[in-house]
Design an enzyme around this catalytic site. Structure first.
Site, PDB file in Angstrom:
ATOM      1  N   ALA A 126     -15.954  -8.408   7.369  1.00 28.52           N
ATOM      2  CA  ALA A 126     -14.528  -7.995   6.211  1.00 28.52           C
ATOM      3  C   ALA A 126     -13.767  -7.718   6.564  1.00 28.52           C
ATOM      4  CB  ALA A 126     -14.826  -6.427   7.467  1.00 28.52           C
ATOM      5  N   GLY A 154     -19.861  -8.552   8.259  1.00 25.02           N
ATOM      6  CA  GLY A 154     -20.263  -8.705   7.469  1.00 25.02           C
ATOM      7  C   GLY A 154     -21.010  -9.034   6.776  1.00 25.02           C
ATOM      8  N   GLU A 200     -24.051  -9.954   7.742  1.00 24.81           N
ATOM      9  CA  GLU A 200     -24.830  -8.734   7.006  1.00 24.81           C
ATOM     10  C   GLU A 200     -25.658  -8.580   5.560  1.00 24.81           C
ATOM     11  OE1 GLU A 200     -21.602  -5.751   8.201  1.00 24.81           O
ATOM     12  OE2 GLU A 200     -23.230  -4.426   8.687  1.00 24.81           O
ATOM     13  N   GLU A 241     -18.117  -7.371  16.071  1.00 24.97           N
ATOM     14  CA  GLU A 241     -17.476  -5.550  15.885  1.00 24.97           C
ATOM     15  C   GLU A 241     -17.114  -5.088  16.853  1.00 24.97           C
ATOM     16  OE1 GLU A 241     -20.052  -6.903  13.752  1.00 24.97           O
ATOM     17  OE2 GLU A 241     -20.075  -6.312  11.956  1.00 24.97           O
TER      18      GLU A 241
END
Ligand code: DAK
Length: 253
Positions: free
Chosen positions: A59, A104, A107, A127
């Site tokens: 992200a 992300g 992911e 994270e």
């Protein structure tokens, strides 16, 4: 971002200067692209990053800062819904991990049906180092892929693993050689594209359901989907072709 050629769709994240970090704009674009792929005649999807360093560094951290809780939750739901769309596409998808796949980014790769790693791939869910936990499906898909103990270790330590370790624990299907991630992805995907599209979808659905339901329910899903496959014209063609000692011609019906 999307290119469809010879029946294979290719999505290439295109922010190499930010290591293909997932801004909310990129997430929205991906959501549209997955819809387009689902409605297209593509028989497989390849997902990879542009540039030589990263598949996707996660992200966009700069964009995650200074948002209120409602906006953050909306962001998590957007990321999850986008990746679920990818997960549930009617065609198989393969992530070609060409460098960093963090947060992300990993992911995104885990929402693909398959993952292959180039030798320079580095993966992790870091994270925790930012005081966060994964928000786009990582805590749910990682244990399904590698088991709870290994997933807990990765999520709670934030450690990075290389391609060899990722292959060893089953996070990627294999390590692939070559310079061009798109060519690698097309070649990997081509092993799935010659069969009946609808029967392939039943196969994908049946195996994916195994991670979600108990054995008895899963066996019922298998009995139903294998019977549906049997009813297709492609099943008749496949069995006839075997008996007639010729190559089947599947028509996706
Ligand atoms: N976001 C934004 N920019 C990034 C980025 C990222 N994730 N990763 C790299 N960049 C940018 C860098 O800031 C730098 O930009 P400039 O400074 O040149 O403007 C450029 O990309 C090149 O990066 P580096 O200079 O750092 O390159 P290095 O080769 O030295 O290092 C690296 C590569 C991948 C090791 C390093 O960039 C790195 O550690 N990046 C961050 C990796 C990371 O922590 N990823 C996980 C992010 S968190 C949610 C909850 C949680 C989440 C999301 C939503 N909700 C509740 C909504 C969390 C999700 C995550 O993915």
């Amino acid at each position: 971002m999307l290119d469809i050629n010879d029946g294979i769709a290719v999505v290439r994240l295109n922010r190499p200067d930010a290591l293909n970090a997932l801004s909310f704009t990129v997430l929205n674009e991906l959501s549209d692209v997955f819809d387009q792929v689902g409605h297209s005649k593509a028989r497989a999807l390849v997902v990879t990053g542009s540039g030589s360093k990263a598949f996707c560094a996660g992200a966009d951290i700069k964009e995650l800062m200074d948002r209120d809780l409602i906006a953050q939750r909306d962001g998590a739901v957007l990321g999850q819904a986008t990746f679920l769309k990818l997960d549930k596409l009617p065609v198989p998808s393969v992530a070609v991990i060409n460098g960093y796949a963090f947060g992300g980014g990993l992911e995104l790769a885990m929402a693909c049906t398959f993952r292959v790693a180039m030798p320079n791939a580095r993966m992790g869910l870091p994270e925790i180092k930012l005081g966060l936990i994964p928000g786009y499906g990582g805590t749910q898909r990682l244990p399904r892929l590698v088991g709870q103990a290994r997933a807990l270790e990765m999520v709670m330590s934030g450690k990075t693993i290389d391609a060899t370790e990722a292959e060893r624990i089953g996070l990627v299907n294999r390590i692939v050689e070559g310079d061009d991630p798109v060519a690698i992805g097309r070649e990997f995907a081509s092993q799935f594209t010659g069969y009946s599209r609808c029967v392939s979808l039943f196969a994908k659905e049946a195996v994916q359901r195994a991670a979600e339901v108990n054995l008895e329910e899963g066996l019922r899903v298998e009995a139903d989907l294998s019977t549906l496959a049997y009813q297709t014209a492609d099943a008749a063609e496949g069995m006839n072709a075997f008996v007639e000692k010729r190559k089947p011609v599947f028509k996706d019906e």
